[in-house]
Every structure is written in C-alpha cells, then in structure tokens.
Design an enzyme around this catalytic site. Sequence first.
Site, PDB file in Angstrom:
ATOM      1  N   GLU A 105      12.410  98.075  46.824  1.00  0.00           N
ATOM      2  CA  GLU A 105      12.673  97.588  47.883  1.00  0.00           C
ATOM      3  C   GLU A 105      11.127  98.016  48.787  1.00  0.00           C
ATOM      4  OE1 GLU A 105      14.243  95.092  49.683  1.00  0.00           O
ATOM      5  OE2 GLU A 105      15.096  94.854  47.812  1.00  0.00           O
ATOM      6  N   SER A 365      34.294  51.521  41.511  1.00  0.00           N
ATOM      7  CA  SER A 365      34.945  50.455  42.017  1.00  0.00           C
ATOM      8  C   SER A 365      35.686  50.786  43.299  1.00  0.00           C
ATOM      9  CB  SER A 365      35.948  49.845  41.097  1.00  0.00           C
ATOM     10  OG  SER A 365      35.248  49.273  39.960  1.00  0.00           O
TER      11      SER A 365
END
Length: 678
Positions: A105, A365
């Site tokens: 980091e 449908s």
Amino acid sequence: MASSPRSRRRPAPSRSRGFGGFLLLMVKLGAGAVLIGILGLGIAVAIALSSLPGFDELMRSPNGQSVEVRGADGTVLVTLGPSYGQWLPYKSIPRTMSDAMVSVEDRRFYSHPGIDPIGIARAALTNFRSGHSTQGASTITQQLARNVFLTSNKTFGRKLREMVLALAIERKFTKHAILELYLNRVYFGGGAYGIDAASRKFFGHSAQTLSLEEAAVIAGLVKAPSRYAPSADPARAKSRAATVIATMADSGSILPGEASAADFTSLRFAAQAPQSGVRYFTDWALAQVEALTDESVEPLLVTTTLDPKGQHDAEAAIAAETPNGAQGGLVAMTRDGAVRAMVGGRDYVASNYNRAVVARRQPGSSWKLFVYLAALESGVTPDAVVVDEPVTIDGWSPRNANGRNIGPVTVTQAFALSINTVAAKLGAQVGFDTVADVARRFGISTPIDRRPAMVLGTSDATLLEMTAAYAAIANNGAEVRPYAITRIATASGKILYEREPQTPRVLIAPYVAANMTKLLQAAVETGTGRAAQIGRPLAGKTGTTSSNKDGWFLGFTPELTTGVWMGRDDARAVPGLQGGRAPARAFAAYMARAVGGTPPSALTTEVESGDMGMEPDDQVYGLAPDGTTQPATDFDGNIIRPQPDPVPMEGDPQAQPQAQPRLDDHFLDEALRDQPPR
C-alpha cells in the site's frame, strides 16, 4: 569629421535579453506562487493539527452505522454494520502483517511526510500515458485520514483535505502509532474493520497469530475488498496474496527464499455463515433507505414487506427447479406493490448480483401482454377471430414454435397457445409504436425496439418491472409500484419514515384488464402455462426466447402476483429451458404455499361497462405518453365502445363467428402437437 555624441545611434535591445527578462519574471512569479501555496498549506496543516483528536479518542470512535432489517412479521432478517475485532497495539501486530501492508500500500511509508511526491509523480505519468485514471498515490496516512474523517467521494476538494489531514497526522503521531491506527481501522470487506476482525472472519483466529500467507491475503483486500474476498472467490484471493508476497520480496521486507516458500495450497479459509437469499431483498431495500431518511449516525430499525416464510418457499422453489448451470430469479408482490419474496440468484455468497432487479433479459412471449393489451384497448374482444397463417411484415416473417399454422382461432385461443403469427398481426394492426407505448405506460423503462419482431419480446426488461406490469392487470388496471420499506425508526424509537397508502394511476380501463385476465387465465387452464396450475383460479403467461436462452413465467391470483425468470448470466442456451416447464413449475411450487392457506377467490374476468362509474365518453380510456388520460380510438380516430359481439380482425374474410373452432381436447391435441411450451 567626428560625429557628435547626439548623432551616435544607441544599439537596439537584444531579443534574447528581452526573452530572458520575461522568463526571469515568470520564474519569480512562479516562485512567489509556490511560496504563497506553501504558506497556505502550512497554515491549513496547523489548523488541522490543532483540531485533531488524540490517539485514545481515535481508538474509541469507530465509524459506521448499524442497521437492523425486519420482515413484515417482525422477524429480524439481517443486521448489518461494522464489525470490530480486538484492538491490537503495534507491538502485538505480527511483523509480517505490518510489512505486507506497507509493501503493497505504501512502500515509502517510513520516509515520506504523509504524502508521497514520488508516488504522485509516478501515478500522474502513468495516468497521462493511459489517457485516464488507472493508478492512485494515496499513502497509508492519507487512507487513514479518509477512513476516519472523510468520505470516499473522488473530488479535488476531498483529495486536498485528505492531504492536509495526512500532513497534520504525521506531525501529531509517530509512524508506529499511525500504522497501529490504520491496521485497526481500515475496512477489509464483509463488514470487518481492522485486521483482527478480518482475521477472525476469514481465518477463524486472532490476527496475533497470522502466518505470512494469511497476512498477505488480508493486505491484498484493501485494494478491492469485494473483488478479493476469500468468501467470494478463494482462488482470486490467493492469487492476489501471491502478488503481495512478491511485492514484499521486491521491497526487501522478506527474503526471496521466504517468498518462494510461501504455500497457498495448505491455506484454509474459515467457513462462512450461510448467507440466505434474503440478502438479495435486503440489499435492494437498503438502497432505498437513503432516499427515505438522512439519518447517518443513529442505529436504524427498518421494517419491510417481506414474508420470511414465503421467502424460504421462494428460495426452495428456485433451487429445486432451476436447471444446472443456470440462474433463477423470483419476485412476488401484492396488488399494492408490497414485495413479499425476492430471489436474485441461486447463491448470494457466490454472486450477489441481483437478477430479479438488475438483470435485463429478453422476455419472449411474456411480452405479448402488451401486444394484446393494445389490441383489447383498441376494441378487439377475446372472442374475435383471426387466422393463424403465414404472414410477412416489412420483410419479417414470424414462425410459430411448432412450425405449423392452424387457421382460424379466437384471440383467446391465440394467446393461450402463444401463436406468434397472430401476435404479429395484432401488433401490425394496432401499430408497433402503440405496443411500445403500452409497455412504457406499464413501467418498462428499458429501451424498446419498435421494429415488427418486438411483438415477440426482443426488447430487454427486468423481472421486477415485468412482474409489476402483470400485477397491474391483477389490480384491475391500476398502476403497481413495487416497494420494500414500510417503516424506519431509530433504536431509540424515533420514527423517521412511515409509508402512507398510495393512490395509484389508472393505466387501462377495468374492462380491458378483465378481458386481459380472461386471456391469461386461458393460457394457464388450456394453453402453454398448464404446468403452473395450483388448483385455484390463476392467470399467467409463459415466455421463451430463441435458442432457449431465457425462460419466464408470470402470473397471479387475486392475492399475489409472481414472476419467475431462469437463464444463464452469459446468455448462452440452456437445453430444455422453456417458460412452460421449469419456470412454470417453480411458480407453482411457490404460489401453492404462498396462497395455499387462504380460501380460493375468483379472478376478475367480467366488468360491465355501465358499472365503471365514468361518463359515457370516458368509458374506454388510457394514458397518453405525456401522462394525461385520453379515450382509446380506432384506426380512423373514432372513440371505441365495448362491443359485446365478436369483432372480426381487419382484413380477415374468414373471421365469422360460426367459423370459430371449439376449444375441446381434439383441438388442443392438434394445436399443441410437437409444440414446445412458450
């Protein structure tokens, strides 16, 4: 003759001297601006330094708000919020943990003053070369400032405040103190704040005994907690941890031999508590909390519409019927929009992607609801006759599922059997723009294709929207807006929100909704949706897309409307998936339990036009695209009246009442022969 002094010409000023003077002026101005900036920054840091809380106060002030979500019966569905483990002093934190975090980091953590000029320059160059932001340069101190004092909004103002606070924090605390605060406060995903909470969640033990491999997993989570969480993807978590260990070796935190000796094959993650599928619902509900209250500190008690027992039944139905390799979704709601059950997938832990709310899929449908609504609203009746025959519209020639045509049928029979050619004829007759406008009126917000094939459901829609559209039919044509939250209160008892009864908009005339219900009931009783029957009055429609990529069933009783979708996330074909099979069976399995304890009640399939409570000119109406009411008209602009007699389809000379086929067993055997459910 010597020239006089006045006659001597002065040399012209040198261009280089003029440019040099300008450059010198710019340098001076730049230096002045830098000095002013440094002075301003120093003042800002001094002000921030004077207002920073002490170390003990920072230890005692965890951030985050807890939220308890309850079902409609008061059952606690989930409690969300921050989880903090034991606070570990710096000396109790394993060296491998702190080294792993610094290496991955903030490699220059011990040498920079809170911000890293080298890292900023490197990130700026990388982002410039790529053309967009791909790399950040936040130090551990900046991340601490953001986690404790700021938000994660990516704005220039927030970034500037973060830098000022980082410089102030470095002036107030030692590096070891900063690292202690950071490792005990940073978020690691899954609600875990701090390395001890993360260690207990993912490995089942205190952070004081973390191994190198375990520390690397935890350090790798900070970049993207959800992406690299072991609970979501163990392989990805290990891969990220291997990158962390390689970075540690590169930075000199560990020896190359230690890095090569790291063994992830023996690494074991703690078993995670089963995450019930209710999290799909609670995630959706909690996303609405911010719009209903601005309380961000006090613990909240959120009461929802969910029926916990029904939710369990819904999850069981989807788990039992969804084909292997496919996903399933289910939404159930009452006539006023209260969502009683929601399933967004088969496994929330494996994937928290909510397919019931977010996924956009072709409805097949089941989209014919809007085609037939437009036709019924234009004056077509359920008994009107149309011919099932080959048809071509603007170069498009739809085919029926079984490849055959059966000739004259009523509108009811055509809908029940999901005959594509008839849907195409109706769509062409009322206009494809009209069909799209009806879908919009019923809440479909996704883009709608207005070409002829749209009548067969080629436009994407969400399960939640489609279910709400069917619920509006059950609600006699009045709008249904799905909702999840009925009440929000603080833990101290203060009521922040309580839902009031809504007055819904009227979308279609009640008699149109009744006729549509008649068609939907026929689809379940005699058509493609027969697998959804539950021994009581029921209306519904199947949907299947090309190559069996999606299967739908949507239907309702007078009490409850439920929609089911199944398919693969990558939209690949699922062998045997059809709306009239697995989705219809899942619908029936859930609905049989959800309404099984109540007396059956009849569907509304008949509404007398004289009993609508409207003036004669308003008996048949709809909503215009601008939201105003308007009477429905025929193709010539004339206001349509309900017609008790069958209305032949336009251009169909064979459509005579005496030519209607009988809907008996022989007819159904012929119509459904070799025809897969749709």
